[in-house]
Design a protein around this motif. Structure first.
Motif, PDB file in Angstrom:
ATOM      1  N   LYS A 136      96.908-109.786 -74.363  1.00  0.00           N
ATOM      2  CA  LYS A 136      98.093-109.957 -74.906  1.00  0.00           C
ATOM      3  C   LYS A 136      97.309-108.524 -76.210  1.00  0.00           C
ATOM      4  CE  LYS A 136     100.558-111.116 -77.850  1.00  0.00           C
ATOM      5  NZ  LYS A 136     102.861-110.676 -77.258  1.00  0.00           N
ATOM      6  N   ASP A 137      98.191-107.494 -76.851  1.00  0.00           N
ATOM      7  CA  ASP A 137      97.655-106.636 -77.724  1.00  0.00           C
ATOM      8  C   ASP A 137      96.033-106.133 -77.393  1.00  0.00           C
ATOM      9  OD1 ASP A 137      99.324-107.674 -79.402  1.00  0.00           O
ATOM     10  OD2 ASP A 137      98.168-109.574 -80.234  1.00  0.00           O
ATOM     11  N   SER A 138      96.071-105.923 -76.073  1.00  0.00           N
ATOM     12  CA  SER A 138      94.805-104.660 -75.437  1.00  0.00           C
ATOM     13  C   SER A 138      95.631-103.497 -75.117  1.00  0.00           C
ATOM     14  CB  SER A 138      94.279-105.421 -75.028  1.00  0.00           C
ATOM     15  OG  SER A 138      93.615-104.674 -73.803  1.00  0.00           O
ATOM     16  N   SER A 139      96.168-102.217 -76.133  1.00  0.00           N
ATOM     17  CA  SER A 139      96.627-101.473 -75.237  1.00  0.00           C
ATOM     18  C   SER A 139      95.805-100.622 -73.326  1.00  0.00           C
ATOM     19  CB  SER A 139      96.847-100.261 -76.228  1.00  0.00           C
ATOM     20  OG  SER A 139      95.957 -99.499 -76.854  1.00  0.00           O
ATOM     21  N   LYS A 140      94.686-100.669 -73.805  1.00  0.00           N
ATOM     22  CA  LYS A 140      94.107-100.122 -73.140  1.00  0.00           C
ATOM     23  C   LYS A 140      93.251-101.298 -71.996  1.00  0.00           C
ATOM     24  CE  LYS A 140      91.320 -96.999 -76.380  1.00  0.00           C
ATOM     25  NZ  LYS A 140      90.013 -96.795 -76.826  1.00  0.00           N
ATOM     26  N   GLY A 141      93.903-102.922 -72.430  1.00  0.00           N
ATOM     27  CA  GLY A 141      93.718-103.804 -71.245  1.00  0.00           C
ATOM     28  C   GLY A 141      94.485-102.341 -69.545  1.00  0.00           C
ATOM     29  N   GLU A 142      93.999-103.504 -68.337  1.00  0.00           N
ATOM     30  CA  GLU A 142      93.724-102.968 -66.679  1.00  0.00           C
ATOM     31  C   GLU A 142      95.170-104.046 -66.602  1.00  0.00           C
ATOM     32  OE1 GLU A 142      93.261-104.120 -62.391  1.00  0.00           O
ATOM     33  OE2 GLU A 142      91.277-104.302 -64.644  1.00  0.00           O
ATOM     34  N   PRO A 143      96.098-102.884 -66.813  1.00  0.00           N
ATOM     35  CA  PRO A 143      97.463-104.095 -66.706  1.00  0.00           C
ATOM     36  C   PRO A 143      97.522-104.170 -64.523  1.00  0.00           C
ATOM     37  CG  PRO A 143      98.178-101.486 -65.978  1.00  0.00           C
ATOM     38  CD  PRO A 143      96.326-101.962 -66.341  1.00  0.00           C
TER      39      PRO A 143
END
Length: 765
Positions: free
Chosen positions: A604-611
């Motif tokens: 959540k709310d992590s634009s750099k998080g791995e999709p």
């Protein structure tokens, strides 16, 4: 000292009819009669397992009414006039026998010896069948005289003791050893002395999760070569032992049925069940009895609780009624709606009369024949009478039915127990997935039939267009092969999370099954907000408790811009193209070549998080598969957003090999189920139940109980049929002929008004 109980052989030799046979016959000998085809084998099977074939009178029974045994002659006559056709007569209680028994010597000082005979004569004059009652594992006389027959709950050589002055009934007896055969002998004695008995009922016929008595220890060692393991659901050895205990209990009831039906082919077991949909029983881990045991009952009866502890204001009661029918392979099942306002303490305070009819009609909508405790407070007496009258009105369409197939939804008893592993955690770990899919189908009015572990065979799956496997973690190799064959033959499959991860004992496979069917390889748990957390060696050997604790989180969910699966107007309106919140479990997967990712999640709310892949599809030459790596099914039950329901429904439609044969257009509060009745011709019966609550769920969510006092009628419900030759459509009760239109393969009609429950009866050409 009390006299010892007679030897079983003495009783058999002295039986008046000479018709009793030794119950020591092997479990796999040829059945006397009344048995169906062999059912999928389970571990420790010693012979073919066959479902009992209920006598014709059981299949035709509507009007099971309890409490006549404690009512006056005038009250009994009144109950029979209302429609009660089967009721209980007590023969044994936990302390005494009520008749002249050669096996149980203690007679009740409270019940005259001629009482049973007089009750039977009175029931017969009223046209009410006799349901003989026996407490199956509680009998004070046996407890005192046979210490070695007592159940030993823990791994100890100590025989349990109780103060018989305070607890004269003693404690639980073990049905898996010699007491089980003594129990059968008593039943045969009753059936011999009182041939008017039509059926038997037991409250508590189960092994309570196993036993360590000397007989169980000896039998287990004889069968396996080892000792009974300690009670620990994390132990593979104990999980295997539980399968063994299940087979012993099934063998007992198989012997019971053969002995009784040798005396009277029409005698039946119409009995309480402890693993068939009541929410509290679904929390029993280790399980008290296997769900498959219900196939050995001519008709199980479920305690239909709708208080707050049993999730009364949720989808769970409807599921429970559907499930008790499913565990009979959709033959005959009953459910008694408990007329209590709240649990703990139980009571009928301020119970609305309107709610009596609501609960009765909810049960029958989902396939369970309602049973009812007739003796109620005076203020509820008219409601009981009206509810029984409603059953009598509907009786012509309530028997000889089977679900009209389209989607099959697996309810896996092995997954519930061997993957869920904890009473306090099983709802979130597994049941939520099943309830979520069931809820989506109910709200979307999609025809979904509940099936069981033993139904995952090519023959049982053949009538369906799509198979739903909600987090079905514990599947055998044979079950996985049947699923693969179903897809190869053109069927669709929709699965989620850990489906196929474990074998039938709950032990994780080195390589999860069904990867080629679902189009993904399972890579372990995904943890929101953390880095890579892939499958490790310890996980490959077991499922540690922290597995589920880690698999929680809040995520950003996003559908693919050009997804053919999720490109619908409804999802456009609900979530558009942006990230939306998903609350629930996620597993890490790697799509196989040729698979399509339709949606992803990221922390959540992590634009750099791995999709991570959230929804994946795979299309074979014939069938289709949709796999939810994000547990949207569980989330739809636990903390729903509307897009969950729309996504689950779309997956079912997309994967299915054909459109639903029956579709209903109505508000989401309407339950719609369709059965085919094969009796004096062929017809469809479309049940419509109005589940609206005018209090609108205003109470505390954890404390809500359905105590409805009124309803709001729903008008002009549209029904579409596909592929049928229709002769006539009627609304029943009332025999109102409904006009219909035919356009090609489709037939449409409208049900003008639904108050609580109605049926559209479609006569087929």
């Amino acid at each position: 000292m009390p006299e010892p109980l007679p030897d079983r052989r003495e009783f058999i030799a002295a039986a008046a009819t000479g018709a009793l046979v030794s119950s020591a016959a092997p479990a796999d000998r040829k059945p006397v009669s009344g048995w169906g085809a062999a059912v999928m084998p389970q571990p420790f099977e010693k012979g073919a397992f066959r479902a009992v074939e209920p006598p014709a009178w059981v299949r035709d029974t509507v009007g099971v009414g309890y409490t006549l045994s404690v009512m006056s002659p005038a009250q009994r006559k009144e109950a029979a006039g209302w429609g009660v056709t089967l009721s209980e007569v007590g023969f044994v209680d936990p302390l005494y026998a009520y008749y002249d028994s050669k096996l149980l010597k203690r007679r009740s000082p409270h019940v005259p010896l001629d009482r049973v005979k007089k009750d039977i004569e009175e029931y017969q004059k009223l046209g009410v069948r006799i349901l003989g009652v026996y407490p199956p594992t509680l009998q004070g006389e046996v407890w005192e005289l046979h210490p070695d027959w007592r159940r030993v709950a823990t791994d100890t050589d100590q025989v349990p003791e109780v103060d018989l002055k305070k607890f004269a009934h003693g404690g639980m007896l073990c049905p898996l050893g010699p007491y089980g055969d003594f129990f059968i002998d008593v039943l045969c004695e009753i059936a011999t002395q009182f041939p008017a008995v039509s059926a038997f009922s037991f409250d508590g016929l189960h092994h309570a999760g196993g036993c360590y008595c000397k007989h169980c220890r000896a039998n287990y060692t004889s069968d396996t070569g080892g000792p009974i393991p300690k009670r620990d659901m994390q132990s593979e050895a104990f999980r295997k032992y539980l399968h063994w205990a299940d087979r012993r209990l099934e063998a007992l009831v198989q012997r019971m049925q053969e002995r009784l039906k040798a005396l009277n082919p029409d005698i039946a077991l119409v009995t309480w069940t402890t693993n068939a949909g009541r929410f509290g029983h679904l929390l029993d881990i280790p399980r008290n009895m296997p769900a498959r045991l219900n196939l050995l009952f001519d008709a199980p009866d479920q305690e239909f609780w709708m208080d707050e502890t049993n999730r009364g204001s949720s989808v769970v009661p409807a599921f429970g009624a559907a499930y008790v029918w499913a565990v009979t392979n959709h033959r005959t099942a009953f459910a008694e709606p408990y007329l209590m306002s709240r649990g703990n303490p139980y009571g009928k305070d301020s119970f609305p009369a309107h709610e009596v009819e609501r609960r009765v009609l909810l049960a029958l909508t989902h396939g369970a024949g309602p049973s009812l405790a007739v003796l109620q407070p005076e203020r509820l007496k008219p409601a009981v009478k009206n509810s029984l009258a409603a059953l009598t009105e509907r009786k012509p369409w309530l028997t000889h039915n089977r679900p009209e197939p389209w989607a099959a939804l697996l309810v896996s008893d092995n997954t519930r127990v061997f993957y869920g592993r904890s009473s306090g955690q099983v709802e979130e770990r597994y049941l939520a997935n099943v309830f979520g899919f069931f809820r989506a189908a109910l709200e979307e009015h999609l025809p979904v039939t509940l099936i069981n572990d033993w139904n995952l065979t090519p023959g049982d799956l053949a009538p369906y267009k799509v198979l739903v496997l909600p987090n079905a973690a514990c599947l055998s190799d044979a079950q996985c092969a049947a699923v693969a064959q179903f897809v190869e033959r053109g069927g669709g499959v929709v699965a989620s999370l850990d489906t196929g991860l474990c074998d039938e004992f709950g032990t994780p496979r080195k390589t999860p099954a069904l990867a080629n069917v679902l189009g993904v390889t399972h890579q372990g748990i995904a943890v929101a907000g953390k880095g890579d957390d892939r499958l490790d060696e310890n996980f490959a050997r077991t499922l540690p408790p922290e597995y589920w604790a880690k698999r929680k989180g809040v995520w950003d969910f996003k559908r693919g811009a050009d997804s053919p699966l999720l490109a619908t107007e409804r999802l456009d309106a609900l979530i558009g193209a942006e990230f939306v919140t998903f609350k629930g479990p996620v597993v890490r997967t790697e799509p196989l070549p040729g698979s399509t990712v339709h949606a992803t999640v990221r922390p959540k709310d992590s634009s750099k998080g791995e999709p991570l892949p959230a929804i994946v599809s795979r299309t074979a030459a014939t069938g289709k598969a949709v796999y939810f790596a994000a547990g949207i099914d569980a989330a739809h039950y636990l903390s729903s957003y509307p897009y969950y329901r729309a996504t689950l429904a779309r997956a079912l439609r997309w994967a299915a090999a054909a459109a639903p044969p029956v579709e209903v257009t109505a508000p989401m509060c309407v339950h719609a189920t369709t059965v085919r009745q094969s009796r004096d011709g062929e017809r469809l019966v479309v049940h419509l139940f109005n589940d609206v609550s005018t209090t609108a769920g205003h109470g505390h969510p954890a404390e809500e109980v359905p105590l409805r006092e009124e309803t709001i009628p729903i008008h002009d419900i549209e029904v579409t049929l596909r592929g049928y030759r229709v002769k006539q459509v009627r609304q029943e009760p009332g025999a109102r002929v409904l006009p219909f239109k035919q356009r090609g393969e489709e037939t449409t009609f409208a049900v003008p008004k639904l108050e609580i429950h109605t049926m559209a009866v479609v006569e087929l050409g």
